[in-house]
Design an enzyme around this catalytic site. Sequence first.
Site, PDB file in Angstrom:
ATOM      1  N   LEU A 124       0.943  -1.198  -0.071  1.00  0.00           N
ATOM      2  CA  LEU A 124      -0.080  -0.019   0.021  1.00  0.00           C
ATOM      3  C   LEU A 124       0.890   1.349  -0.060  1.00  0.00           C
ATOM      4  CD1 LEU A 124      -2.722  -0.881   2.560  1.00  0.00           C
ATOM      5  CD2 LEU A 124      -2.996  -1.026   0.176  1.00  0.00           C
ATOM      6  N   ASP A 125       0.445   2.320  -0.668  1.00  0.00           N
ATOM      7  CA  ASP A 125       1.176   3.451  -0.557  1.00  0.00           C
ATOM      8  C   ASP A 125       1.279   4.002   0.967  1.00  0.00           C
ATOM      9  OD1 ASP A 125       1.115   3.310  -3.389  1.00  0.00           O
ATOM     10  OD2 ASP A 125      -0.403   4.691  -3.839  1.00  0.00           O
ATOM     11  N   LYS A 126       2.350   4.701   1.122  1.00  0.00           N
ATOM     12  CA  LYS A 126       2.984   5.065   2.480  1.00  0.00           C
ATOM     13  C   LYS A 126       1.632   5.939   3.168  1.00  0.00           C
ATOM     14  CE  LYS A 126       5.558   9.001   4.529  1.00  0.00           C
ATOM     15  NZ  LYS A 126       6.498  10.280   4.495  1.00  0.00           N
TER      16      LYS A 126
END
Length: 302
Positions: free
Chosen positions: A136-138
């Site tokens: 997942l993105d940051k």
Amino acid sequence: MPERVMLVAQSSSDHVLERLDSVAVDLFPQYSRSMLKSWIKSGELTLDGIKVKPSRKINGGEVLAIDAEVTSLELQAEVMSLDIVYEDDDLLVLNKAAGLVVHPGAGNPRGTLLNGLLAHDERLADLPRAGLVHRLDKDTTGLMVVSRKRESYYGLIEQLSSRTVSREYEAIVCGALPLEGTVDAPIGRHRTQRTKMAVTSRGREAITYYRLLERLGSFSHVGVRLGTGRTHQIRVHMQHLGYPLVGDSVYGNKEGPNFGRQALHAKKLSFMHPITGKKLNFHQTAPEDFSSLLKDLQADVV
């Protein structure tokens, strides 16, 4: 100790005219692009048994084979608070917090989810990417599955590759989104801004399904389901439609409340247990900041 990796996968019609190194990333997501590219250059990753350049274009149907040695991760374990929602001897499911980078990289050598997982279970050091099979993105929150053994690792990779893992998100976007729809638009690297992704005819197949959950004046609360799993897929597709995510500093605009991150949460995750064959379903409510934003927008409508 070095470990021998021997894997085989076949390219498809989806990969026609793509570079070999890009196709390798798609077919072997457990390894980094730089590692795969180095294997291609050394001849440890071949195309139909032949050593070729990373830039070689794919026709579809070719066999990609890896026969290489990998050194186990030498990354530092770091104790951190992880929100584990399920755990057995083969895998775990966690609720990732906002601001947590998944993999170490340039600018983020420590303090990542991977470092925390190594502290949680030292056995993960013997697995590719410490058992991480997706990301997942940051600043995206929500559910992720992590393998704890080699057999479960490759079982989960196979499910992701065959698109049998169900991943559902909720998001808040700018604009009055239609009731429901499908975005079928290929995604690849932005032509000039290489850290960004974009809808491009030279990209890989990308499919996103969406449905309106609630209209919030000039904003929309939406449910999103992934048909594929490309980098930044939901963010790119929503921008492509003209409804960027609230708070998205990369693909959004300056409209809407100052949320501080993209309003995106991975709320549902379903897959078959790679060892027992049992169907596992998980649901995670959105974090407080997302819920507060939603309530504020609902109040503004009233």
